[in-house]
Every structure is written in structure tokens, then in C-alpha cells.
Design an enzyme around this catalytic site. Structure first.
Site, PDB file in Angstrom:
ATOM      1  N   SER B 317       0.656  -1.123  -0.245  1.00  0.00           N
ATOM      2  CA  SER B 317      -0.033  -0.171  -0.039  1.00  0.00           C
ATOM      3  C   SER B 317       1.308   1.372  -0.139  1.00  0.00           C
ATOM      4  CB  SER B 317      -0.593  -0.212   1.798  1.00  0.00           C
ATOM      5  OG  SER B 317      -1.400   1.191   1.709  1.00  0.00           O
ATOM      6  N   TRP B 320       2.389   1.834  -3.272  1.00  0.00           N
ATOM      7  CA  TRP B 320       1.195   2.688  -4.035  1.00  0.00           C
ATOM      8  C   TRP B 320       1.256   3.514  -4.099  1.00  0.00           C
ATOM      9  CZ3 TRP B 320      -3.017   5.463  -3.355  1.00  0.00           C
ATOM     10  CH2 TRP B 320      -3.794   5.647  -4.278  1.00  0.00           C
ATOM     11  N   HIS B 321       2.168   3.995  -3.027  1.00  0.00           N
ATOM     12  CA  HIS B 321       1.211   5.567  -2.935  1.00  0.00           C
ATOM     13  C   HIS B 321       2.227   6.178  -3.643  1.00  0.00           C
ATOM     14  CE1 HIS B 321      -1.275   4.682   0.225  1.00  0.00           C
ATOM     15  NE2 HIS B 321      -1.983   6.148   0.445  1.00  0.00           N
ATOM     16  N   GLY B 322       4.045   5.687  -4.046  1.00  0.00           N
ATOM     17  CA  GLY B 322       5.239   6.648  -4.311  1.00  0.00           C
ATOM     18  C   GLY B 322       6.062   5.668  -4.177  1.00  0.00           C
ATOM     19  N   PHE B 457      -0.325  10.737  -7.691  1.00  0.00           N
ATOM     20  CA  PHE B 457      -0.035   8.846  -6.799  1.00  0.00           C
ATOM     21  C   PHE B 457      -0.569   8.219  -8.025  1.00  0.00           C
ATOM     22  CE2 PHE B 457      -0.116  10.650  -2.099  1.00  0.00           C
ATOM     23  CZ  PHE B 457       0.786  10.645  -2.419  1.00  0.00           C
TER      24      PHE B 457
END
Lengths: 405, 457
Positions: B317, B320-322, B457
């Protein structure tokens, strides 16, 4: 859209309930089974519940906003008296406060004064408030008062919007429109160059048409400017920023004054112009170097002059609205130009004068003598006095004044 | 084209009027798709091709799954394609950068040039949404969508295309299929949601950003106290920014009659970390729950495996954000927090802790996590923590108005989760609130069209 007599169920049928992480796939199905239980217990969806208004509620909100949007600026006028004396001019730091301009020009119209509109030449860059063209004309006239409606940095491209959206032209007794040829001295000043240029009064520039190559904001800014200059509430908000929050937006102001509540910044007094001139004149001790301006010629350039065309559109708009208009056609300081440049200026000016005559607009050419010019376009107080005499003695001006009565 | 711009307003009016005219015709979905593609194309027409490509591949993969026996093969192909796209556009620079570091670490002089690929806006959102369709079809949870235009509209529906909520096919496709008939009630609800979102973004998030950004731009110069206050301010900034976007997205969709899922539910009122994650970015949490956590075995496994599952889910997770180590560590922080919180929340002691203390503990934990999230690099993270621990130093106080505004909003959230909700949702309270918010935005809101944080993102 179909009409619904009933409000939709505030419990969002299709939105997912918030379940804690279930244990496994088997738990997932259990969680599905427990959907209703979860929905019943959990608070309603955020947003919808934070502000839950039906159609009627929004109707009331819309009505209230219309009333308040109209009322608030009016109430403000009562709270913040405009203390404008006979030689009052819009303070330079409030040049782009169009709510103040609108309010003041309304007052000018109410007092049957003749409004002089132009840039810093009319405003009086090197003069005190009582040494401008408007104040000298008032001194010469036994009956008519002339109001200084000069705004610093106001180019002719901004005239149309100023006269259509900011100044209530129909209420005006008469408008004297000044043309400063400085705006035609280069493609850059004419905003013809295809590169972003810093321009004053961007809000008043044509946002959609005609295309101004040097004015390149995004479409959002353009639309915002169009809406902003047409809605009184936005103009008033701009006034608060300029007058009370030192030209900053409110949020930036609170960051600079963290210990103060916003109402602490509100002074409830109208902005007052300084008594002295904005710029001090210092005669140059060096030999004067003559310039050759790269004049924008409306006839020789394929695109013509944007500024000149806009000036002409502004006059046509005034005529269409039945507002008595008189033109003051300025000249640049001849001592600062080469002879070739001077010839170009005169040719351009002649074109303008021909056009004014064709449109039956009365005008006076303002003289520009080197001994009383502070720079290329701004007269010194003595210059304004001479110019006022010239204008006052012009029979055309007198006949125009007669027509106002 | 941001929601809080005049351009969007014009676009929306055209798109909405067109939809109202066409809603009973077969052209309605096509109109929505055209509007959505136009909306996305305003950012980058080139990257629109990527959306079309991703849609085409996933649609074909599911079509082939339905008609051939190689279901797993087509699923894997679709996943590889989606994750490959994400890797290429989002993680290529990060991967090369770390490879170069590794090479240098082992004494090799050679290094690879950074690809320098621009990140297409919203790629993480629409690829995840598209992937959920292929996985759900593979699992037999949803039927084949026969209409390509409808599927394309599902992937690209403009209100939620660039920053979610990440919708699921079983929720959105049926709505597209039945051609929603917007009612006046939807109009009112859409307006309510949009106004709340607009207020969160313009009056709160952007305002907080003005305070936070200078502090985090140069943490070496900021005092420990400033960094602490700045982090608290950031916690609210990111919440208002993202939930504001979601509210606006849901509001816009509601105008068209679509109901998008709830994405936030007062996360800072959570009394536990799992509670927080059931309130924060719900659509992403549920995505990872359904497609990563549960396939890994969920929590019906041994404690070590459970900890592993949680860590993996949260680290993914974070990634996924960056594409940065800060996000990896942020994910790890929450993963470790979930492992620890699970034991703590099961203990008897925790049950006797007052709710306000629980909320405070969760809030502080989350705020520490935001330091990793907000910092520009891991170097900055170390600087921030070391300065925070020293605590001392000068601080530019947050404006008293900002503090007052936050206090009101926080108090309001408490009221919404209390029995007072019945009062504050009454028109007698809601109408003045709506009027005040609009006037506040007109008169005092900032006018800079700052983008949303989650667009990166």
C-alpha cells in the site's frame, strides 16, 4: 431530470459499508451478510451527512446568497464611508480596487461631475492631488466639477471593460477619455509580442476576444477574471483584500499576522490618497538622449494596434450607450524623440484624429512642451495647468460642455 | 482540469446537460465516455492513449477468459500488463536509482541513466479499478460485460478517474448499465457533497498547505516545535485535501445519478488502527484487503504468518502511494502498527482505556507516519526526527484563525458521530452552514488552483 417527490434515502444504498478487515474469504461472505447490521450502526457517509440539504433547502440557500450577495456590499458602503474631497483620486495602491472605482464613479455621477478617464497621465504621476488636469479644469470652470478618474497603469486595452463592467456609464454626466500615445510606442507596450508580459489591470483586459499575444494566462484565470469583474460580491471581496489585508488574500494575511483574527485587519475607513505626488521629478543633469520608438502603426501593421483598436471600441461603446464623450489626445515629449520618431507619432495621431472626426467625436489635442514634461508622457503640475487652459479655451470643449447642460 | 476551477464548471455543465438530453438513448454511455476522455485528455492527450490501451487489454483479457480455457493465463497477462504499466511509468526511476546505488555499493563504477518518464495522472487509480474487474471476473463474482463502451466508461468515469474512489465493477457497472436517471434529489445531494468538498479543499487544505509547505521545504531550518506543529497541520491538510476531492468526485457523480463509494469516515476519530484503516481511503483499503490480504491467507493463519500478511499488505500500500523509500517506510510503519495494535486491542487493558485516549493514541501514531509520507527523502526524515526530539527552537505560530477553524471542524466531526447528528442535519442548521461556507469561499477562500496531493499517486 425526473422530478422526485421523495428525497433519496440518505443511507447510501450502493456505497460500501465500512467493515473491519475480515478474516478470510469465508469471512468476506459473512461480512456481506452483516452488511445491514453494519450500515445500521455506522454513521452515515461523510459529506452527505455533513451537509444534507434537499432541493428546497438549496433553493433557500440560493435565495439567501442572492440577497446577501447584493446586500453585503451595500451594507459595507454604509459602514465604510467614502471620504472623497473635490480633488480626490483613487490611491495608487487601490488602482485595481474596482469596487472602490465603481463606488466612487457612482458618487461622481450622482454629483453631476464630469469624469476624466485615463492612465497615470490623468491621475497625475508627478503631481499632488490638487495639481492634476482635473483639478485645474475644475478651477477654470465656474459650474462644472471635473473628477480625476485616472488609474495608474490603465492601458487602452482595459478601457472597454472598465467602462462596461466597472463604471456605470449610463449614470455619468459626461466622460472625458484620454489617449496616451505611449501605449503605441512599441509592440511590447501594444502587447503584441508573443511572450508573457507583466500587465497591470489584467482583470480588465479582454479575456476571450481579441486575442492579446502578450497576455497569456490559463483559461481558468480568464474565466475567473470575466466572472470576477461582473459580480459585485467578488469585486467587494477584492476591495477587502486590497483595502484591509494589504493586497494579500485573507489566508496569506493570517499567516503574516498569526495572532490576529481577521476582523482585526478591517479598518472600516476608505483608502485615502497621499497628499504628495507618487513620483518626485528630478531633472536629469546628463544630456538628453533622443529615442526612436518602434511605433506600432495601425495602418502599416497587418494586425494593427491592439491598444488603439481597443480605444476606438471603447468610444464606440460609449456612443452606443448614449454617454456624452470627449477625447483628449495626448502627445509625447518631443524633446525625447528623434525627428523620424516624431513624424511617426504625428502620422498615427492624425489617423486617430481622422477617425474621431469620422465618428463625430469631439476632441482636443493636448500640447506637450519639453519644459513642463517630467518624462516622455507625464506633465509636471505646470504642464497640467497649461493643458487645462488649452482644453478650456477650445471651442469644441466648450460646446461639448454646453451639450451636457 | 481540477474540480475547483471555472474550466471544470463549464465542462461539467456541458457534460451534464448532454447527459440529461441523452440519458434515455443508447448514446448516454458513449457521451459519458467521450466526456471522461476529454476530461482526462485535458491533462495529457498522450496519456489518454494509455487509458484506452489499458481498457482494451483488460476487456480483451476478460473476453478471452470467458471464451477459452486458459483463464489463468489471460488473468496473469492482464495483471502483468497493468502492473507492468505501473512499474514502467511510476517505478522505473526509483528502480534505476536504487540499482545504481547498489552498483556503487558493491564498487562498480557503471551506472544506468534514469528513464525520466513522466507519471500519468491517476494511473494508480484506474489500473487498480481495471484490475479489480479482471480479478473479480476470474473469481466468478461478476459476469462478463458485453459492452466495450460501458466497460471503458467504468474504467474512465471522469469524477473518479484521477484520484478515486477506486470503484468495483459490481457496484459501478450495473449503474452504467441501467443508465441512471438523475433526480432532483440527486442534484441536491450532489450539490451538498460538492460544496463540502470544495470547502475542505479551498478553505482548509490549501490554507494548511501554506503553513506546512515552508516548514517541510527546509526541515533543517525549522525548529523541532515547528516540525511538530507542521506535522499536525499536515495531518489535517492531507485529510481535507483527499477527502475534499472524494466529496467533490462523489458530488459530481451524483449529479449524473451515480453513487460512488464512501472513501473517508472521520478517520481521526478512530479508536484503533484497524478502525483508522476502515475510515481512511476506504476504497484502497478494501482493494488491498480483497486482492492482497485475503489471498495471502487473511488472519485465519498463525500469528507469524498474520504479521507477515499485514506487513506485506501495508508495504505494498505504501509503494502504491509513491516510488520512494519514504512511502515504503510509511507502509511498514502502519504494518508494524497493525501487528502491534492487534495484540493491544485484544487485551483487557485497552478495553478500559477511555475513548478519548484511544483516539489520541491513534492520532499520534498516524501523525508520526505522516512524517515519512510528507518528507522529501529519508535524509529529511532523519533530520525531522532528530530536530523534533530536541524540541527547542523558534516557531512561527499557526494563525489563530487556522486553529479556530480546525477546532470547529474537529468538533463538528464529533457532533456528527454523536446523537447531535439529528440536530445538525436539520435545515435550520444546514442552511446557514451552506450559506456561510459559500460566502467564506467567495470572500476569504484563496484563489490559487492548487492541485490535489493524491494526483501525484
Amino acid at each position: 431530470m425526473t422530478d422526485a417527490s421523495q428525497e433519496s434515502n440518505p443511507r447510501d444504498r450502493l456505497s460500501r459499508p465500512t467493515e473491519p478487515l475480515p478474516d478470510s474469504q469465508a469471512d468476506l461472505s459473512q461480512a456481506k451478510g452483516a452488511k445491514e447490521w453494519t450500515q445500521a450502526r455506522m454513521p452515515e457517509p461523510e459529506g452527505a451527512v455533513a451537509l444534507h440539504l434537499g432541493v428546497r433547502g438549496w433553493g433557500v440557500v440560493g435565495g439567501l446568497l442572492l440577497v446577501l450577495g447584493g446586500l453585503l456590499p451595500e451594507i459595507w458602503k454604509a459602514l465604510e464611508p467614502l471620504d472623497a474631497g473635490p480633488d480626490w483620486r483613487i490611491p495608487s495602491e487601490s488602482s485595481e480596487d474596482y469596487w472602490l472605482v465603481n463606488r466612487w464613479t457612482d458618487e461622481v455621477a450622482h454629483q453631476q461631475q464630469v469624469l476624466l478617464v485615463g492612465d497615470s497621465v490623468i491621475w497625475g504621476e508627478f503631481s499632488k492631488p490638487d495639481e492634476t488636469l482635473a483639478s485645474y479644469l475644475t478651477a477654470l470652470s465656474p459650474e462644472v466639477t471635473f473628477a480625476n478618474g485616472g488609474l495608474k497603469g490603465l492601458c487602452p486595452l482595459a478601457y472597454s471593460a472598465l467602462l462596461s463592467d466597472v463604471i456605470s456609464v449610463r449614470r455619468q454626466t459626461g466622460i472625458v477619455l484620454h489617449f496616451n500615445p505611449i501605449w503605441l510606442t512599441s509592440p511590447q507596450r501594444d502587447l503584441q509580442e508573443n511572450r508573457p508580459t507583466l500587465v497591470n489591470h489584467q482583470m480588465l483586459l479582454p479575456q476571450l476576444w481579441p486575442d492579446i499575444p502578450a497576455y497569456q494566462p490559463d483559461w481558468n484565470t480568464r474565466i475567473g477574471n470575466l466572472i470576477g469583474r461582473n459580480l459585485g460580491l467578488f469585486l467587494w471581496a477584492r476591495h477587502l483584500r486590497i483595502d484591509d489585508f494589504q493586497g494579500q488574500d485573507f489566508q496569506s494575511w493570517t499567516l503574516e499576522h498569526p495572532a490576529r483574527f481577521p476582523w482585526a485587519g478591517i479598518a472600516l475607513d476608505s483608502p485615502q490618497p497621499r497628499d504628495d505626488a507618487a513620483s518626485q521629478y528630478r531633472p536629469s543633469k546628463r544630456a538628453i538622449r533622443k529615442s526612436t520608438y518602434s511605433w506600432v502603426d495601425r495602418n502599416s501593421s497587418s494586425d494593427g494596434s491592439l491598444q488603439l483598436a481597443s480605444f476606438q471600441r471603447a468610444i464606440e461603446a460609449l456612443q452606443q450607450q448614449g454617454c456624452p464623450v470627449f477625447c483628449l489626445v495626448g502627445q509625447l515629449n518631443p524633446a525625447l524623440q528623434t525627428s523620424g520618431s516624431l513624424e511617426n507619432e504625428q502620422a498615427i495621431q492624425q489617423n486617430l484624429l481622422n477617425w474621431l472626426e469620422k465618428k463625430q467625436v469631439l476632441y482636443t489635442r493636448l500640447p506637450a512642451e519639453p519644459q513642463w514634461m517630467a518624462d516622455s508622457s507625464h506633465p509636471l503640475p505646470l504642464g497640467y495647468r497649461v493643458q487645462a487652459d488649452v482644453v478650456w479655451q477650445d471651442p469644441l470643449f466648450q460646446s461639448w460642455l454646453q451639450s451636457l447642460r | 482540469m481540477l474540480f475547483h476551477t471555472w474550466m471544470f464548471l463549464i465542462f461539467f455543465v456541458v457534460a451534464w446537460c448532454g447527459y440529461l438530453l441523452l440519458r434515455k438513448t443508447p448514446l448516454a454511455t458513449g457521451w459519458l465516455l467521450a466526456a471522461s476522455y476529454f476530461f482526462y485528455g485535458c491533462w495529457s492527450p498522450l496519456f489518454l492513449l494509455l487509458v484506452v490501451y489499458s481498457t482494451a487489454v483488460d476487456y480483451t483479457a476478460v473476453w478471452l477468459m470467458a471464451r477459452t480455457r486458459m483463464r489463468t493465463f489471460w488473468l496473469v497477462l492482464s495483471l502483468v500488463n497493468n502492473l507492468g504499466l505501473l512499474s514502467l511509468f511510476k517505478y522505473a526511476d526509483f528502480a534505476v536509482e536504487n540499482l545504481n546505488l547498489l552498483l556503487r555499493g558493491i564498487g562498480l563504477e557503471s551506472s544506468f541513466e534514469l528513464p525520466g518518464i513522466l507519471l500519468p495522472v491517476g494511473i494508480s487509480f484506474y489500473t487498480f479499478q481495471s484490475m479489480s474487474y479482471t480479478i473479480d471476473f476470474y473469481r466468478g463474482r461478476i459476469p462478463l460485460e458485453p459492452n466495450l463502451v460501458r466497460f471503458a466508461a467504468y474504467v474512465a468515469l471522469f469524477p473518479q478517474l484521477v484520484a478515486g474512489p477506486i470503484e468495483r465493477a459490481d457496484s459501478l457497472l450495473p449503474q452504467l448499465k441501467q443508465k441512471t436517471q438523475p433526480r432532483w434529489a440527486d442534484f441536491a445531494e450532489g450539490l451538498s457533497l460538492f460544496e463540502i468538498g470544495l470547502f475542505k479543499k479551498l478553505a482548509l487544505a490549501n490554507y494548511l498547505a501554506m503553513y506546512v509547505d515552508p516548514i517541510y521545504a527546509d526541515p533543517e531550518r525549522a525548529s523541532g516545535l515547528a516540525l511538530i506543529v507542521g506535522t499536525v497541520a499536515f495531518s489535517w491538510q492531507i485529510y481535507f485535501d483527499f477527502s475534499g476531492y472524494t466529496d467533490m468526485a462523489r458530488g459530481v457523480a451524483r449529479f449524473f445519478g451515480f453513487r460512488l463509494m464512501v472513501n473517508f469516515r472521520h478517520p481521526y476519530l478512530a479508536q484503533g488502527l484497524s478502525d483508522f484503516w476502515s475510515r481512511w481511503h476506504i476504497s484502497l483499503s478494501q482493494w488491498f484487503r480483497d486482492y492482497v490480504y485475503i489471498p495471502l491467507g487473511g488472519n485465519r493463519v498463525g500469528s507469524n504468518r498474520l504479521a507477515f500478511n499485514l506487513l506485506i499488505t501495508f508495504v505494498l500500500s505504501g509503494i502504491w502511494h509513491g516510488a520512494a523509500w519514504t512511502f515504503v517506510v510509511w507502509g511498514l510503519w502502519h504494518g508494524l502498527g497493525m501487528v502491534g495494535a492487534r495484540r493491544l486491542e485484544e487485551s483487557k487493558v485497552w478495553k478500559h482505556v477511555p475513548a478519548v485516549v484511544k483516539r489520541l493514541c491513534v492520532y499520534v501514531f498516524v501523525c508520526v507516519g505522516w512524517i515519512f509520507f510528507r518528507a522529501e527523502s529519508m535524509d529529511d526524515v532523519f533530520i525531522i526526527f532528530s530536530r523534533m526530539l530536541r524540541f527547542a527552537g523558534e516557531i512561527q505560530l499557526p494563525p489563530i484563525w487556522m486553529v479556530a477553524l480546525l477546532t470547529v471542524v474537529w468538533g463538528y466531526q464529533f457532533l456528527i458521530e454523536s446523537r447531535w447528528v439529528r440536530f445538525i442535519t436539520q435545515p435550520v442548521f444546514a442552511i446557514p452552514m451552506a450559506v456561510v461556507m459559500v460566502l467564506y469561499l467567495c470572500l476569504l477562500g484563496g484563489d490559487e488552483a492548487q492541485p490535489f496531493i493524491y494526483f501525484q499517486f
